[in-house]
Design a protein around this motif. Structure first.
Motif, PDB file in Angstrom:
ATOM      1  N   HIS A  95       0.859  -1.192   0.000  1.00  0.00           N
ATOM      2  CA  HIS A  95       0.000   0.000   0.000  1.00  0.00           C
ATOM      3  C   HIS A  95       0.888   1.233   0.000  1.00  0.00           C
ATOM      4  CE1 HIS A  95      -3.265   2.653   0.763  1.00  0.00           C
ATOM      5  NE2 HIS A  95      -3.214   2.657   2.087  1.00  0.00           N
ATOM      6  N   PHE A  96       0.603   2.171  -0.926  1.00  0.00           N
ATOM      7  CA  PHE A  96       1.470   3.334  -1.056  1.00  0.00           C
ATOM      8  C   PHE A  96       0.688   4.505  -1.633  1.00  0.00           C
ATOM      9  CE2 PHE A  96       1.967   0.173  -4.368  1.00  0.00           C
ATOM     10  CZ  PHE A  96       1.774   0.878  -5.552  1.00  0.00           C
ATOM     11  N   ALA A  97       1.397   5.551  -2.030  1.00  0.00           N
ATOM     12  CA  ALA A  97       0.764   6.797  -2.475  1.00  0.00           C
ATOM     13  C   ALA A  97      -0.218   6.554  -3.605  1.00  0.00           C
ATOM     14  CB  ALA A  97       1.830   7.800  -2.897  1.00  0.00           C
ATOM     15  N   GLY A  98      -1.256   7.360  -3.612  1.00  0.00           N
ATOM     16  CA  GLY A  98      -2.287   7.268  -4.641  1.00  0.00           C
ATOM     17  C   GLY A  98      -3.648   7.708  -4.129  1.00  0.00           C
ATOM     18  N   PRO A  99      -4.189   7.029  -3.101  1.00  0.00           N
ATOM     19  CA  PRO A  99      -3.681   5.791  -2.487  1.00  0.00           C
ATOM     20  C   PRO A  99      -3.797   4.599  -3.446  1.00  0.00           C
ATOM     21  CG  PRO A  99      -5.866   6.296  -1.652  1.00  0.00           C
ATOM     22  CD  PRO A  99      -5.483   7.456  -2.513  1.00  0.00           C
ATOM     23  N   SER A 100      -2.775   3.737  -3.377  1.00  0.00           N
ATOM     24  CA  SER A 100      -2.679   2.591  -4.276  1.00  0.00           C
ATOM     25  C   SER A 100      -2.441   1.321  -3.477  1.00  0.00           C
ATOM     26  CB  SER A 100      -1.527   2.782  -5.271  1.00  0.00           C
ATOM     27  OG  SER A 100      -1.667   3.978  -5.993  1.00  0.00           O
ATOM     28  N   TRP A 101      -2.906   0.212  -4.048  1.00  0.00           N
ATOM     29  CA  TRP A 101      -2.668  -1.112  -3.482  1.00  0.00           C
ATOM     30  C   TRP A 101      -2.207  -2.019  -4.619  1.00  0.00           C
ATOM     31  CZ3 TRP A 101      -6.614   2.117  -2.425  1.00  0.00           C
ATOM     32  CH2 TRP A 101      -6.875   2.452  -1.088  1.00  0.00           C
ATOM     33  N   GLN A 102      -1.102  -2.729  -4.411  1.00  0.00           N
ATOM     34  CA  GLN A 102      -0.600  -3.635  -5.439  1.00  0.00           C
ATOM     35  C   GLN A 102      -0.476  -5.046  -4.872  1.00  0.00           C
ATOM     36  OE1 GLN A 102       2.807  -2.309  -7.632  1.00  0.00           O
ATOM     37  NE2 GLN A 102       2.523  -3.882  -9.185  1.00  0.00           N
ATOM     38  N   PHE A 103      -1.143  -5.996  -5.528  1.00  0.00           N
ATOM     39  CA  PHE A 103      -1.105  -7.385  -5.092  1.00  0.00           C
ATOM     40  C   PHE A 103       0.286  -7.966  -5.371  1.00  0.00           C
ATOM     41  CE2 PHE A 103      -5.550  -6.493  -5.696  1.00  0.00           C
ATOM     42  CZ  PHE A 103      -6.210  -7.259  -4.737  1.00  0.00           C
ATOM     43  N   VAL A 104       0.821  -8.700  -4.394  1.00  0.00           N
ATOM     44  CA  VAL A 104       2.147  -9.301  -4.560  1.00  0.00           C
ATOM     45  C   VAL A 104       2.075 -10.826  -4.629  1.00  0.00           C
ATOM     46  CG1 VAL A 104       3.305  -7.368  -3.429  1.00  0.00           C
ATOM     47  CG2 VAL A 104       2.589  -9.341  -2.058  1.00  0.00           C
ATOM     48  N   LYS A 105       0.871 -11.390  -4.442  1.00  0.00           N
ATOM     49  CA  LYS A 105       0.711 -12.839  -4.584  1.00  0.00           C
ATOM     50  C   LYS A 105      -0.752 -13.135  -4.896  1.00  0.00           C
ATOM     51  CE  LYS A 105       0.639 -15.646  -1.128  1.00  0.00           C
ATOM     52  NZ  LYS A 105       0.963 -16.416   0.096  1.00  0.00           N
ATOM     53  N   GLY A 106      -1.024 -14.394  -5.229  1.00  0.00           N
ATOM     54  CA  GLY A 106      -2.394 -14.798  -5.500  1.00  0.00           C
ATOM     55  C   GLY A 106      -2.773 -14.599  -6.952  1.00  0.00           C
ATOM     56  N   PRO A 107      -4.053 -14.801  -7.283  1.00  0.00           N
ATOM     57  CA  PRO A 107      -4.503 -14.752  -8.678  1.00  0.00           C
ATOM     58  C   PRO A 107      -4.405 -13.368  -9.302  1.00  0.00           C
ATOM     59  CG  PRO A 107      -6.363 -14.909  -7.187  1.00  0.00           C
ATOM     60  CD  PRO A 107      -5.145 -15.139  -6.364  1.00  0.00           C
ATOM     61  N   PHE A 108      -4.272 -12.324  -8.483  1.00  0.00           N
ATOM     62  CA  PHE A 108      -4.181 -10.964  -9.022  1.00  0.00           C
ATOM     63  C   PHE A 108      -2.792 -10.363  -8.828  1.00  0.00           C
ATOM     64  CE2 PHE A 108      -8.635 -11.540  -7.576  1.00  0.00           C
ATOM     65  CZ  PHE A 108      -9.206 -11.644  -8.832  1.00  0.00           C
ATOM     66  N   LYS A 109      -1.802 -11.205  -8.726  1.00  0.00           N
ATOM     67  CA  LYS A 109      -0.433 -10.730  -8.526  1.00  0.00           C
ATOM     68  C   LYS A 109      -0.071  -9.677  -9.579  1.00  0.00           C
ATOM     69  CE  LYS A 109       4.377 -12.207  -8.120  1.00  0.00           C
ATOM     70  NZ  LYS A 109       5.331 -13.347  -8.195  1.00  0.00           N
ATOM     71  N   ASP A 110       0.518  -8.585  -9.118  1.00  0.00           N
ATOM     72  CA  ASP A 110       0.967  -7.445  -9.932  1.00  0.00           C
ATOM     73  C   ASP A 110      -0.166  -6.507 -10.346  1.00  0.00           C
ATOM     74  OD1 ASP A 110       3.617  -8.323  -9.770  1.00  0.00           O
ATOM     75  OD2 ASP A 110       3.412  -9.554 -11.568  1.00  0.00           O
ATOM     76  N   GLU A 111      -1.415  -6.887 -10.083  1.00  0.00           N
ATOM     77  CA  GLU A 111      -2.507  -5.954 -10.373  1.00  0.00           C
ATOM     78  C   GLU A 111      -2.503  -4.831  -9.333  1.00  0.00           C
ATOM     79  OE1 GLU A 111      -4.362  -5.904 -12.984  1.00  0.00           O
ATOM     80  OE2 GLU A 111      -3.836  -7.858 -13.810  1.00  0.00           O
TER      81      GLU A 111
END
Length: 203
Positions: free
Chosen positions: A113-129
């Motif tokens: 979780h970072f600026a944006g606010p943004s959330w980026q998946f790092v594992k699972g079926p949506f990795k990198d989304e």
């Protein structure tokens, strides 16, 4: 010879039946889980909450809860001039920086979780989304902590296959601006916080 063939066929039928039963059970087990994020605790049909979520923070009809995470990180503040009184400096929240985990003891990292606010998946079926959202509503549940929030995904800023439509930030602890005013423009301070983030997707 015929007896041997008959026994072999019967054996194959038994194995096939067992496989079908196992597959069926596995499907039933997975039916309550929207997506596999590598942890049974990561996907639950009803989120764990510290208290009731206000109606004002509920997503509109047509969205369903699919993932709860537990966050630990910091809220980053910057010293800026007060627009109403430029001679004064105030703290302005400019970004979060946190890790979101599958379990409440902060185990099994799922999302950054970072600026944006943004959330980026790092594992699972949506990795990198990645989902980028905008704040819709806030609610002060605890005056000693940052607000609970309802945020809506901005499709034009998120990745094309991002599954998230709405995000709730609840059960917050800490994260408020520093008690003392900044001493110069551009001064930064990071305040620790924890929270739970609930993710929703379109029906």
């Amino acid at each position: 010879m015929k007896e041997t063939i008959r026994k072999s066929v019967c054996g194959l039928l038994i194995i096939a039946s067992l496989a079908l039963v196992i597959t069926s059970c596995q499907k039933d087990k997975n039916s309550s889980i929207t997506n596999d994020f590598g942890s049974a605790d990561a996907n639950i049909t009803t989120p764990q909450t510290c208290s009731a979520i206000p109606d004002s923070l509920q997503p509109p009809d047509g969205n369903k809860f699919f993932l709860q995470t537990f966050a630990r990180g910091v809220q980053i503040y910057q010293g800026q001039r007060n627009p109403a009184k430029p001679s004064e400096l105030v703290w302005v929240n400019i970004a979060p920086l946190a890790s979101l985990y599958a379990k409440p003891n902060f185990v099994d990292l799922l999302i950054n979780h970072f600026a944006g606010p943004s959330w980026q998946f790092v594992k699972g079926p949506f990795k990198d989304e990645k989902v980028v959202a905008k704040k819709l509503k806030g609610f002060t549940q605890d005056p000693t902590a940052i607000q609970w929030l309802l945020l809506q995904a901005v499709d034009s800023l998120s990745t094309p296959h991002n599954p998230v439509s709405f995000v709730q930030r609840i059960c917050t602890q800490g994260g408020l601006a520093p008690a003392t005013l900044p001493t110069f423009v551009g001064q930064l301070d990071s305040i620790p916080y924890t929270a739970s983030y609930l993710f929703y997707t379109r029906n």
